[in-house]
Design an enzyme around this catalytic site. Structure first.
Site, PDB file in Angstrom:
ATOM      1  N   SER A  10      16.072 -40.172 -18.299  1.00 16.85           N
ATOM      2  CA  SER A  10      15.865 -40.712 -16.950  1.00 16.85           C
ATOM      3  C   SER A  10      14.621 -40.090 -16.333  1.00 16.85           C
ATOM      4  CB  SER A  10      17.065 -40.404 -16.058  1.00 16.85           C
ATOM      5  OG  SER A  10      16.712 -40.680 -14.709  1.00 16.85           O
ATOM      6  N   HIS A  35      14.802 -44.595 -19.238  1.00 17.48           N
ATOM      7  CA  HIS A  35      15.788 -44.976 -18.214  1.00 17.48           C
ATOM      8  C   HIS A  35      15.151 -44.852 -16.831  1.00 17.48           C
ATOM      9  CE1 HIS A  35      19.995 -45.533 -16.868  1.00 17.48           C
ATOM     10  NE2 HIS A  35      19.700 -44.692 -15.888  1.00 17.48           N
ATOM     11  N   ASP A  37      15.813 -45.207 -12.889  1.00 20.83           N
ATOM     12  CA  ASP A  37      16.833 -45.258 -11.843  1.00 20.83           C
ATOM     13  C   ASP A  37      16.233 -45.796 -10.556  1.00 20.83           C
ATOM     14  OD1 ASP A  37      19.275 -44.223 -13.018  1.00 20.83           O
ATOM     15  OD2 ASP A  37      18.160 -42.353 -13.312  1.00 20.83           O
ATOM     16  N   MET A  39      16.873 -46.867  -6.780  1.00 21.86           N
ATOM     17  CA  MET A  39      17.818 -46.613  -5.687  1.00 21.86           C
ATOM     18  C   MET A  39      17.233 -47.126  -4.382  1.00 21.86           C
ATOM     19  SD  MET A  39      18.771 -42.723  -6.685  1.00 21.86           S
ATOM     20  CE  MET A  39      19.408 -42.298  -8.305  1.00 21.86           C
ATOM     21  N   HIS A  68      18.011 -49.320 -14.426  1.00 20.23           N
ATOM     22  CA  HIS A  68      19.338 -49.195 -13.810  1.00 20.23           C
ATOM     23  C   HIS A  68      19.196 -49.455 -12.315  1.00 20.23           C
ATOM     24  CE1 HIS A  68      22.828 -46.159 -12.796  1.00 20.23           C
ATOM     25  NE2 HIS A  68      23.135 -47.404 -12.492  1.00 20.23           N
ATOM     26  N   MET A  70      20.458 -49.608  -8.783  1.00 19.79           N
ATOM     27  CA  MET A  70      21.495 -49.177  -7.841  1.00 19.79           C
ATOM     28  C   MET A  70      21.090 -49.740  -6.489  1.00 19.79           C
ATOM     29  SD  MET A  70      21.845 -45.353  -9.402  1.00 19.79           S
ATOM     30  CE  MET A  70      20.264 -45.492 -10.242  1.00 19.79           C
ATOM     31  N   MET A 139      29.267 -44.708 -15.632  1.00 13.61           N
ATOM     32  CA  MET A 139      28.717 -43.666 -14.764  1.00 13.61           C
ATOM     33  C   MET A 139      29.659 -42.459 -14.784  1.00 13.61           C
ATOM     34  SD  MET A 139      25.925 -44.958 -13.664  1.00 13.61           S
ATOM     35  CE  MET A 139      25.519 -43.480 -12.728  1.00 13.61           C
ATOM     36  N   GLY A 144      23.279 -41.882  -7.323  1.00 15.91           N
ATOM     37  CA  GLY A 144      22.473 -41.542  -6.151  1.00 15.91           C
ATOM     38  C   GLY A 144      21.541 -40.367  -6.402  1.00 15.91           C
ATOM     39  N   PHE A 145      21.961 -39.440  -7.250  1.00 13.90           N
ATOM     40  CA  PHE A 145      21.157 -38.251  -7.465  1.00 13.90           C
ATOM     41  C   PHE A 145      21.239 -37.777  -8.908  1.00 13.90           C
ATOM     42  CE2 PHE A 145      22.518 -38.413  -3.087  1.00 13.90           C
ATOM     43  CZ  PHE A 145      21.328 -38.231  -2.396  1.00 13.90           C
ATOM     44  N   GLY A 146      20.145 -37.204  -9.381  1.00 15.95           N
ATOM     45  CA  GLY A 146      20.167 -36.534 -10.672  1.00 15.95           C
ATOM     46  C   GLY A 146      20.772 -35.152 -10.506  1.00 15.95           C
ATOM     47  N   GLY A 147      21.057 -34.502 -11.612  1.00 14.08           N
ATOM     48  CA  GLY A 147      21.482 -33.096 -11.566  1.00 14.08           C
ATOM     49  C   GLY A 147      22.899 -32.858 -11.099  1.00 14.08           C
ATOM     50  N   ASP A 177      25.975 -42.248 -18.348  1.00 17.51           N
ATOM     51  CA  ASP A 177      24.905 -41.904 -17.415  1.00 17.51           C
ATOM     52  C   ASP A 177      25.402 -40.924 -16.365  1.00 17.51           C
ATOM     53  OD1 ASP A 177      22.674 -41.779 -15.837  1.00 17.51           O
ATOM     54  OD2 ASP A 177      22.749 -43.858 -15.155  1.00 17.51           O
ATOM     55  N   GLY A 178      24.872 -39.702 -16.429  1.00 17.15           N
ATOM     56  CA  GLY A 178      25.116 -38.726 -15.378  1.00 17.15           C
ATOM     57  C   GLY A 178      25.728 -37.422 -15.857  1.00 17.15           C
ATOM     58  N   GLY A 199      18.724 -36.960 -17.656  1.00 12.55           N
ATOM     59  CA  GLY A 199      17.600 -36.623 -16.796  1.00 12.55           C
ATOM     60  C   GLY A 199      17.319 -35.146 -16.905  1.00 12.55           C
TER      61      GLY A 199
END
Ligand code: DX5
Ligand code: ZN
Length: 219
Positions: A10, A35, A37, A39, A68, A70, A139, A144-147, A177-178, A199
């Site tokens: 990502s 990937h 993302d 948003m 992806h 969102m 998911m 909404g957020f990486g990490g 993913d995630g 990511g």
């Protein structure tokens, strides 16, 4: 599951000030997909990038762009992402849009279509669309957020989807993913994922580690 595991880093976790170089470096390091993302600050509480960003880096590699979305609504933006060079577009059934119409629109451009399902969404939501889907994205964080931290309940969802896919639609790819990391990758592969989004884990240690990180995620 016969195909080799694919890794889809990502670029949300990349250095945006040199995004083109990051994309090229990931491809060189062995990434199977890129990937992306997207948003919108409405479907998810964060804003990332739009089609013009995708377009600006698309020519840095020939590997597929795994986009992806969102976003909500979805339909008005599909053409722009296709034009920008998306090869796979995954959308969320939780959005208030006509999902079947959106999938049909994606497919009408000869682009692969996916459904991405949130942690609180039942896996069965994909059933009416199986004949049209190329990829299903489980998911393992709230988008909404990486990490973020991996939600283990995603493993059970992967197993159930793996069985369904193997039984009736073996061409569909199963993406996670995630929150994927070197500690949980084994259980994720065991549960049947065949495309791994990463990511934070891909970018750990800087560019010199990209190839190593990607290889380790293949299990
Ligand atoms: C979350 C995104 C993920 C995420 C992956 O909304 O869809 O793709 O950025 O990042 P990590 O691997 O850091 O969880
Ligand atoms: Zn994503």
């Amino acid at each position: 599951m016969t195909n080799k595991i694919k890794v889809s880093p990502s670029i949300l976790a990349s250095d945006f000030s040199k995004l083109g170089e990051e994309v090229a470096a990931l491809a060189k390091a062995g990434a199977d997909y890129i990937h992306v993302d997207v948003m919108d600050g409405h479907f998810v509480p964060n804003i990332s990038m739009g089609p013009s960003v995708v377009k600006s880096v698309r020519d840095r590699t020939s590997i597929p762009f795994d986009v992806h979305l969102m976003i909500d609504p979805i339909e008005p933006y599909i053409d722009e992402f296709v034009k920008a060079g998306a090869d796979i577009i995954s959308i969320h059934p939780e959005a208030n849009d006509n999902i079947e119409k959106c999938i049909d629109k994606i497919k009408s451009h000869n682009v692969k279509a996916g459904l991405a399902i949130n942690p609180d969404t039942k896996w069965e939501v994909v059933l009416p669309f199986l004949d049209k889907l190329d990829i299903i994205v489980v998911m393992s964080v709230h988008p909404g957020f990486g990490g973020q931290k991996f939600i283990p309940a995603a493993l059970e969802k992967l197993k159930l989807l793996r069985k369904k896919i193997d039984d009736s639609h073996p061409h569909i790819e199963l993406e996670i993913d995630g929150g994927v990391n070197f500690e949980n990758i084994e259980s994720i592969l065991e549960a049947g994922a065949d495309v791994i989004v990463a990511g934070t884990t891909t970018f750990t240690g800087g560019e010199k580690e990209y190839a190593n990180n990607i290889a380790k995620l293949r299990g």
